[in-house]
Design a protein around this motif. Sequence first.
Motif, PDB file in Angstrom:
ATOM      1  N   GLU A 579     -12.894  15.133  73.733  1.00 19.35           N
ATOM      2  CA  GLU A 579     -13.096  15.110  75.173  1.00 19.35           C
ATOM      3  C   GLU A 579     -14.279  14.687  76.245  1.00 19.35           C
ATOM      4  OE1 GLU A 579     -13.540  19.080  77.297  1.00 19.35           O
ATOM      5  OE2 GLU A 579     -12.249  20.408  75.613  1.00 19.35           O
ATOM      6  N   GLN A 580     -15.425  14.242  75.294  1.00 17.48           N
ATOM      7  CA  GLN A 580     -15.648  13.792  75.946  1.00 17.48           C
ATOM      8  C   GLN A 580     -17.096  13.048  74.906  1.00 17.48           C
ATOM      9  OE1 GLN A 580     -18.171  14.693  78.325  1.00 17.48           O
ATOM     10  NE2 GLN A 580     -19.577  13.411  79.689  1.00 17.48           N
ATOM     11  N   VAL A 581     -17.258  11.608  74.514  1.00 15.72           N
ATOM     12  CA  VAL A 581     -18.022  11.266  73.573  1.00 15.72           C
ATOM     13  C   VAL A 581     -19.661  10.635  74.661  1.00 15.72           C
ATOM     14  CG1 VAL A 581     -18.567  10.043  72.012  1.00 15.72           C
ATOM     15  CG2 VAL A 581     -16.502  11.108  71.964  1.00 15.72           C
ATOM     16  N   VAL A 582     -20.879  11.178  74.080  1.00 21.47           N
ATOM     17  CA  VAL A 582     -22.132  10.757  74.546  1.00 21.47           C
ATOM     18  C   VAL A 582     -22.558   9.993  73.204  1.00 21.47           C
ATOM     19  CG1 VAL A 582     -23.651  10.924  75.511  1.00 21.47           C
ATOM     20  CG2 VAL A 582     -21.690  12.608  76.431  1.00 21.47           C
ATOM     21  N   ALA A 600     -38.081   8.780  68.604  1.00 20.27           N
ATOM     22  CA  ALA A 600     -37.256   8.644  70.351  1.00 20.27           C
ATOM     23  C   ALA A 600     -36.288   8.718  70.572  1.00 20.27           C
ATOM     24  CB  ALA A 600     -37.626   7.511  70.523  1.00 20.27           C
ATOM     25  N   LEU A 601     -35.339   9.064  71.617  1.00 22.11           N
ATOM     26  CA  LEU A 601     -33.973   9.516  71.429  1.00 22.11           C
ATOM     27  C   LEU A 601     -33.918   8.519  72.772  1.00 22.11           C
ATOM     28  CD1 LEU A 601     -30.911  10.811  70.368  1.00 22.11           C
ATOM     29  CD2 LEU A 601     -31.814  12.813  72.142  1.00 22.11           C
ATOM     30  N   ALA A 602     -32.772   7.357  72.382  1.00 20.12           N
ATOM     31  CA  ALA A 602     -31.749   6.805  73.829  1.00 20.12           C
ATOM     32  C   ALA A 602     -31.076   7.295  73.828  1.00 20.12           C
ATOM     33  CB  ALA A 602     -32.106   5.313  73.532  1.00 20.12           C
ATOM     34  N   VAL A 603     -30.753   7.314  75.619  1.00 20.85           N
ATOM     35  CA  VAL A 603     -29.285   8.728  75.969  1.00 20.85           C
ATOM     36  C   VAL A 603     -28.966   8.512  76.735  1.00 20.85           C
ATOM     37  CG1 VAL A 603     -30.412  10.864  75.695  1.00 20.85           C
ATOM     38  CG2 VAL A 603     -26.860  10.769  75.032  1.00 20.85           C
ATOM     39  N   ASP A 604     -27.380   8.935  77.748  1.00 21.21           N
ATOM     40  CA  ASP A 604     -27.725   9.046  79.309  1.00 21.21           C
ATOM     41  C   ASP A 604     -27.411  10.273  79.099  1.00 21.21           C
ATOM     42  OD1 ASP A 604     -26.159   9.717  81.858  1.00 21.21           O
ATOM     43  OD2 ASP A 604     -24.809   7.624  81.512  1.00 21.21           O
ATOM     44  N   VAL A 605     -28.384  10.991  79.513  1.00 14.77           N
ATOM     45  CA  VAL A 605     -29.011  12.392  79.818  1.00 14.77           C
ATOM     46  C   VAL A 605     -27.399  12.804  80.719  1.00 14.77           C
ATOM     47  CG1 VAL A 605     -30.657  14.024  80.607  1.00 14.77           C
ATOM     48  CG2 VAL A 605     -31.177  11.626  79.192  1.00 14.77           C
ATOM     49  N   ALA A 606     -27.737  12.346  81.752  1.00 13.41           N
ATOM     50  CA  ALA A 606     -26.829  12.859  82.812  1.00 13.41           C
ATOM     51  C   ALA A 606     -25.618  13.057  81.792  1.00 13.41           C
ATOM     52  CB  ALA A 606     -26.215  11.959  84.006  1.00 13.41           C
ATOM     53  N   TRP A 608     -25.085  13.539  78.636  1.00 14.30           N
ATOM     54  CA  TRP A 608     -25.539  14.989  77.620  1.00 14.30           C
ATOM     55  C   TRP A 608     -25.405  16.580  78.610  1.00 14.30           C
ATOM     56  CZ3 TRP A 608     -30.783  14.553  74.715  1.00 14.30           C
ATOM     57  CH2 TRP A 608     -30.572  15.778  73.425  1.00 14.30           C
ATOM     58  N   ARG A 609     -26.089  15.755  79.516  1.00  6.97           N
ATOM     59  CA  ARG A 609     -26.359  17.569  80.370  1.00  6.97           C
ATOM     60  C   ARG A 609     -24.896  17.991  81.177  1.00  6.97           C
ATOM     61  NH1 ARG A 609     -30.980  18.983  82.853  1.00  6.97           N
ATOM     62  NH2 ARG A 609     -29.794  19.450  85.155  1.00  6.97           N
ATOM     63  N   SER A 610     -23.565  17.428  80.926  1.00 11.01           N
ATOM     64  CA  SER A 610     -22.442  17.357  81.600  1.00 11.01           C
ATOM     65  C   SER A 610     -21.974  18.237  80.732  1.00 11.01           C
ATOM     66  CB  SER A 610     -21.387  16.690  81.707  1.00 11.01           C
ATOM     67  OG  SER A 610     -21.212  15.128  81.194  1.00 11.01           O
ATOM     68  N   VAL A 619     -31.427  19.723  78.848  1.00  4.46           N
ATOM     69  CA  VAL A 619     -32.716  18.671  78.831  1.00  4.46           C
ATOM     70  C   VAL A 619     -32.606  18.609  80.567  1.00  4.46           C
ATOM     71  CG1 VAL A 619     -31.852  18.183  76.581  1.00  4.46           C
ATOM     72  CG2 VAL A 619     -30.750  17.187  78.690  1.00  4.46           C
ATOM     73  N   PRO A 620     -33.965  18.400  81.055  1.00  5.31           N
ATOM     74  CA  PRO A 620     -34.270  17.895  82.200  1.00  5.31           C
ATOM     75  C   PRO A 620     -33.693  16.688  82.565  1.00  5.31           C
ATOM     76  CG  PRO A 620     -35.775  18.473  80.707  1.00  5.31           C
ATOM     77  CD  PRO A 620     -35.453  17.927  79.587  1.00  5.31           C
ATOM     78  N   PRO A 621     -33.131  16.476  83.781  1.00  6.61           N
ATOM     79  CA  PRO A 621     -32.747  15.301  84.044  1.00  6.61           C
ATOM     80  C   PRO A 621     -33.300  14.089  84.006  1.00  6.61           C
ATOM     81  CG  PRO A 621     -32.989  16.723  86.283  1.00  6.61           C
ATOM     82  CD  PRO A 621     -33.313  17.618  85.043  1.00  6.61           C
ATOM     83  N   LEU A 622     -32.988  12.167  83.623  1.00  8.83           N
ATOM     84  CA  LEU A 622     -33.890  11.358  83.547  1.00  8.83           C
ATOM     85  C   LEU A 622     -32.829  10.568  83.713  1.00  8.83           C
ATOM     86  CD1 LEU A 622     -37.014  10.271  82.311  1.00  8.83           C
ATOM     87  CD2 LEU A 622     -35.284  10.288  79.987  1.00  8.83           C
ATOM     88  N   SER A 623     -32.743   9.730  85.230  1.00  8.95           N
ATOM     89  CA  SER A 623     -32.612   8.902  85.257  1.00  8.95           C
ATOM     90  C   SER A 623     -33.327   6.876  85.068  1.00  8.95           C
ATOM     91  CB  SER A 623     -32.107   8.458  86.683  1.00  8.95           C
ATOM     92  OG  SER A 623     -33.410   8.710  87.759  1.00  8.95           O
TER      93      SER A 623
END
Length: 860
Positions: A579-582, A600-606, A608-610, A619-623
């Motif tokens: 359904e979704q790939v992050v 370290a981990l580089a990721v689109d946190v928003a 990932w949270r979805s 995980v906490p939000p991070l923009s």
Amino acid sequence: MRTWLLARVHLGPLAVLFALTLSACLLVAGLPRATESAYDQALQRALTGAPGVQTDLTVTVGSWSPALDLRERAQFDTRDRLWHEILPAGLRPLVTGPGHASAKTTLTPIAGTGGSSYLNVGWLSDADRRVEWVRGRAPGASSTMRYEGETIPVFEAGIVDEAEREMGLGIGKTTVIGEHDYAAVKIVGIFRAKQPDDRYWSHHNDLVHVLKQQPPGSLDFEKHATALLSDAGLAVLSGEGRNLAYRWTLPLDPRGATALAVPGLLDDVAEFGRVVDVQSNGPVSPYRLETGLPNLLTGFQAELSTAQTVMSLVLGGLLAVALGVIVLALQLLADRLDHTLSLARARGGSLAQVARTAAGLTAVAVVPGAVAGYALSYLVPGPVLPIVHAGPVFVVLVAVGFAAARLALAHRTPLHERREDVATARPSARRITLEVLIVVLAVAGAYLLRARGLSASAGQDPFLLVVPVALTVAAALVTLRCYPYPLRLIVRLAARGRAAVPFLGLTRAARARAAAVLPVLILLPALAVSVFAAVVTDGIAGTQRLASWQQTGAPIKVTSEIEIPAETIDKIRAVPGVEQVVLAQRGQVQVGYGAERAEALAVDVAQWRSILADAPVSVPPLSEGVLVSPELRGRGTLDLGWQSRLKLPTRGVVESVPGFFTKGKFLIVPIGVQLRPAVNTLLIKGDADVAELAALAPSATVISQEGALAAIQEDPLTSTVRTTLAIVTAALAGYALLAVVLTLIVGAADRARAVSFLRTLGLSDRQAQRLTVLEIMPMIIVTALAGLCLGLALPAALGPGVDLSSYAGDLPVGDYSPDPVLPSALAAGLAVVAVLGAYVHTAISRRRSLGAVLRVGDLT
């Protein structure tokens, strides 16, 4: 008295005794065998799953002079026979296969590399069975060459293709090794392991892989490889001037390991190490034993101790309840024998005769039942423990002993008469003091258990086994002493009404005789242990789910050591169920400009949270900025080296990152800060086929949350604990229902007599049913509530003493939130059985004529 005649007359109660004894003996003898068999499987699985370098016994000795060198295969064989001869008896069944020997150098630098590359040489006694040559040829005899004015040996050797690629070595190339005592290695062939997944290669990982190490304070990695020599190469290999070690490995066969033998195995390994230490290869070259087996066994023993504690609690409660139900059935038999034995005593029968008759009649039912249950327990696979033999014997002794003592006390005087108008006797001050002392000690014991935790001594803590028993006895005493008082208050309220049935039913319940004590003593522990088992099972299940999410961090996670190509990602997105790939990138970054490193981990946190919206982790939000671990907190803006220099302000602290980091130095950054993210991790939402995803990315590792959960649940110890708890819960529920049925039957004669009296006064059938329900329901309701409260309190009371993290993915099981389904089902089942029993009893009583119940003079 004729026992067999009595047996034919009272065939019904004896059949009930037979069935109850059979089930009790089957459970008490079969469940321990099943659990012990599962313990053995868990140990064997733990040992099989561990690398051979941890489980096997390896004797090692160093050499640093020609006098200590071993240059022939026969010298290794002689010592191998010695190690097998001095092996303790407890280890010999586990060391069944042939061992192997090796000779290897370590930390041998390649000349001219400044210590950045190391090439060691090694010899294996069974290399011909373990490797195959894919290019070139097998190494042969050594030669010599001149180097810096000296004659040095030249070893012919082979390497794996990984060493050829990583170290720049190739067939025909000669490499000088050493710092001052030089030697040369000529590569003549490339080999590979015949069975690369064999546990054997964990001992020689340096031969089949290039090992990379990062020295403290350095940003670069050292590379270490080992080249394989022949027997001819061994003949000239000396420990003089280099680090040379000889090893003899005795492989352990986990299939013969048993949980009962773990303490003995620990002692045998220690003894073997002591005997090995006293061997000598010279005045300054002692042998020593290297193995991780004690650590594995100690860790397993800790898990096993917890499992045994939980099993002891629930199986002990099951045995107590089973015996209570048997005793209740014996009460039924005693009531049926009361008239016969009273007549025998009136005609001159001795008290010993009464006891012998009771014991013999009971033995007619319980001995065959115990034998049948004991025999059926052998259908359960597992070792035969002492409890298998002792349990059925104990059940028979308790049943026969109680029957003899109960009837002997009841008929200690001939023509004994009982007052029908006296409800209960006032307890003595001594008895009240004893009961108060028991309650106080139980509460104090629970407090001390929480305060001090488990004893540090080996084995189970007796305190942990005593406290639950004391709490159960205390709860039963409080219930027995307190439940008549609210009933009497309700009786006073019912007396003010016009209806007679509530007043009569509740009055009979409040003035119950001592015979009502036994059902309480059965129902309360049955409900308490079953609720305790259900709560613990739910707590383990919830924590297992949490652990599986913390291990994966997504419904499906794909990780790779190298970058995942964009076309592979597109193919993964097109897989049915995805359904979704992050996209994410994991790596190691430089913190500041020194040698400090962090994961370290580089990721689109928003995004990932979805995909974690319905998961128990997040995980906490991070923009923008960076989330750091506790070890990196308080540093403000971080200067990171990762592909390029990054300056990112700290936006929060995370204790752990599900699926990636749990301790140490780590951080999360938005994937957009990278100039060109090298994606090596995919977080996928959906229920796609894991095998299909793995086929699309063969160089990656694919795991799913469902797979991680299944792996946790399928662990032998974990499944054993949960299965046993489920079986015990079902058995206790069945015994609780039987206790209610037997309670109805035991009081049936007295109840029928009372109903018959009231029928002469115009009591209808519907009123009789209500009367019966009101008489038995208060005891059931109060006992059910007490058992429910005790079952819910036991996990909290035993919290620090029962560490169930081993069965929940190494997470502590602390959430014992009650699930209302099982307690409600048990209470509803008891109520339904009580109501149905009341209707059945009324129907039976209605078919009886008053003359069959009432005697002449009863109505005058």
